[in-house]
Design an enzyme around this catalytic site. Structure first.
Site, PDB file in Angstrom:
ATOM      1  N   ARG A   1     -10.516 -11.320   1.514  1.00  0.00           N
ATOM      2  CA  ARG A   1     -11.417 -12.313   0.921  1.00  0.00           C
ATOM      3  C   ARG A   1     -10.792 -13.706   0.933  1.00  0.00           C
ATOM      4  O   ARG A   1     -11.511 -14.715   0.934  1.00  0.00           O
ATOM      5  CB  ARG A   1     -11.818 -11.880  -0.488  1.00  0.00           C
ATOM      6  CG  ARG A   1     -10.688 -11.803  -1.487  1.00  0.00           C
ATOM      7  CD  ARG A   1     -11.007 -10.913  -2.677  1.00  0.00           C
ATOM      8  NE  ARG A   1     -11.026  -9.510  -2.291  1.00  0.00           N
ATOM      9  CZ  ARG A   1     -11.321  -8.522  -3.121  1.00  0.00           C
ATOM     10  NH1 ARG A   1     -11.615  -8.778  -4.384  1.00  0.00           N
ATOM     11  NH2 ARG A   1     -11.318  -7.275  -2.697  1.00  0.00           N
TER      12      ARG A   1
ATOM     13  N   LYS B   1       0.824  -1.199   0.000  1.00  0.00           N
ATOM     14  CA  LYS B   1       0.000   0.000   0.000  1.00  0.00           C
ATOM     15  C   LYS B   1       0.864   1.258   0.000  1.00  0.00           C
ATOM     16  O   LYS B   1       2.027   1.215   0.418  1.00  0.00           O
ATOM     17  CB  LYS B   1      -0.870   0.027   1.269  1.00  0.00           C
ATOM     18  CG  LYS B   1      -1.939  -1.050   1.355  1.00  0.00           C
ATOM     19  CD  LYS B   1      -2.659  -0.961   2.686  1.00  0.00           C
ATOM     20  CE  LYS B   1      -3.747  -2.020   2.809  1.00  0.00           C
ATOM     21  NZ  LYS B   1      -4.892  -1.743   1.916  1.00  0.00           N
TER      22      LYS B   1
END
Length: 511
Positions: A360, A286
């Site tokens: 996920r 990130k």
């Protein structure tokens, strides 16, 4: 005559001048007042009316001369008008009798009470009052929530801390509602505490230990299992393990069983929470600005586990199982690389094209495992996608579900708590975007990457669900609070813990 009038007013104004020193170590009191009707005068709550009588109408007199009528969420503090309460904060409750608003999708009256009480309690805290009694303002549970949520602040690691304030109900028989509200708020505050703490303090192991400690007092109804990396491997949770590979911190699969139903064979509600205690993005790292906020990427696990703790404290007559796959997502020589293929617990293969879409992956295996318990319903909670924040902001939690019944129950609960939910689509349109994959059964990001990101993430999770009642709650948008929720200070929000608790409680009444 004019100088005499000025002298009288000056004498009266000493009651509401800013004089925190007058409070000392004494008690403070929060009282409510409704917005003035066109044809009427002040409309005090029942407790405020009783207090006003005890001081010979002095409170009403001061409210008249201290300025315009109090608006919703505003407050005014008075000093020295009662010997037992050196500081009295009067708070505006808006219009009396406000109920559920179809447009806003919440109970306006309850929200007004939470907001007003939190303002009054904070004002007395600033005046260095150490003990506050609170008017129930017509809704003792909402008043308790406003007080406890409004006073919470994470300052555990600061040398100078905010003054601690204890609160209790004033002049009302509804102690049950007050105590219930306190437990609801304490549950959300537990989630806030876990989410706000630095990642070097709340590792996967530390998180699991904290929850185990919190439920220890309910040992007769709660069982905790802290599953090791070896157990995770035995369960063939290859998607979960792929996320953990880059970190030196060992993963933990936390499993909490609460048996509250009189019938121990009753099918449980299974709550599943994403527990990434720090998310660097892995190899798909990130940007550094705001990466520190990723200490709260375990917000799903925090709210789920806090909900189970609260259900146990409330002795809700329902069976609940909380599941939290806990790990860090870090880059290293061992970390999963973009393009790698991993195998989930149900045998489906996944091409990991973006290691920052890791939530996920760990949820996929946890959802497969959740089916082992023949659940009444499965609800997973996760700070899953920035796209959810773009779509709804902090107004509501996005809900994706295959069950109209489950949606209705969650939505009803959110109207009561004021911590709203909003239904999002689960079209096959999005499923095709994650199943159109070059190397494996599924891709962990949508075919068009940014477009409909929250929806493609939900579609991915649906590939690991066979239960008829499942909901995915994406809480990325409600993870933190700036100033959107008046009764929460700036910081991690712990949302939607109270909605999960209210929902779980409603299941007990549905039989």
């Amino acid at each position: 005559m004019i100088p005499l009038r000025r002298a009288v007013l000056a004498n009266r104004c000493r009651y509401f001048s800013a004089s925190p020193a007058l409070c000392g170590d004494g008690k403070g009191l929060v009282l409510g007042v409704y917005e003035k009707e066109k044809e009427g005068g002040l409309h005090l709550t029942e407790s405020a009316t009783s207090f006003d009588s005890s001081v010979s109408g002095k409170l009403s007199e001061l409210l008249h001369i201290s300025g315009p009528a109090l608006k919703k969420g505003k407050s005014r503090i008075f000093y020295g008008i009662h010997k037992n309460f050196p500081c009295v904060a009067v708070v505006g409750l808006g219009k009396k009798g406000a109920g559920v608003c179809g447009m806003e999708k919440w109970d306006v009256g309850k929200e007004n009470v939470r907001q007003a009480v939190s303002v009054g309690c904070r004002q007395l805290q600033d005046a260095e009052v150490k003990h506050v009694e609170v008017d129930d303002c017509g809704d003792a549970q909402s008043a308790a929530e406003g007080a406890a949520l409004g006073l919470f602040q994470y300052d555990q690691l600061k040398s100078k801390k905010k003054a601690k304030v204890t609160t209790q109900l004033h002049g009302s028989a509804d102690t049950e509602g007050w105590e219930r509200g306190m437990l609801y708020a304490e549950g959300q505050n537990l989630a806030r505490l876990l989410m706000e703490a630095p990642a070097n303090y709340v590792t996967p192991t530390a998180f699991a230990d904290t929850i185990e400690e919190k439920v220890a007092r309910h040992a007769e109804r709660v069982t905790v299992h802290k599953r090791s990396q070896a157990w995770i491997a035995e369960q063939q949770m290859g998607a979960f393990l792929s996320v953990t590979r880059g970190s030196e911190e060992p993963p933990v699969f936390l499993e909490i069983h609460y048996k509250g139903a009189p019938d121990c064979t009753q099918a449980p509600l299974v709550l599943v929470g994403k527990g990434v205690t720090f998310d660097s993005g892995g190899i798909s790292i990130k940007p550094s600005p705001s990466m520190d906020a990723m200490r709260a990427d375990m917000g799903g696990a925090a709210t789920v586990c806090a909900s189970v703790v609260t259900a146990a404290a409330l002795k809700l007559p329902v069976n609940i199982i909380g599941l939290a796959p806990l790990c860090e997502n870090m880059p290293s020589g061992k970390a999963t690389k973009p393009g790698d293929v991993v195998t989930a617990k149900n045998g489906k293969t996944i091409q990991v094209d973006n290691t920052d879409a890791e939530g996920r992956l760990i949820l996929a295996d946890a959802l497969c495992y959740a089916h082992n318990f023949n659940p009444r319903a499965i609800v997973n909670v996760a700070t899953l996608t920035g796209a959810m924040d773009v779509a709804l902001g902090s107004a509501a939690t996005g809900v994706f579900t295959n069950s109209d019944w489950l949606w209705e129950q969650l939505q009803k609960a959110s109207v009561v708590t004021g911590d709203r939910v909003w239904r999002m689509p689960l079209f096959q349109h999005y499923t095709r975007q994650v199943t159109d994959c070059q190397l494996a059964d599924l891709n962990n990001i949508g075919k068009y990457s940014r477009s409909g990101g929250a929806c493609t993430a939900a579609a991915f999770l649906r590939e690991f669900v066979t239960a008829p009642h499942w909901a995915h709650l994406d809480i990325a948008g409600v993870m933190a609070n700036k100033d959107e929720v008046p009764y929460l200070r700036k910081g991690m929000a712990g949302r939607p813990t109270r909605t999960l608790v209210e929902f779980a409680g409603s299941l007990a009444h549905l039989g």
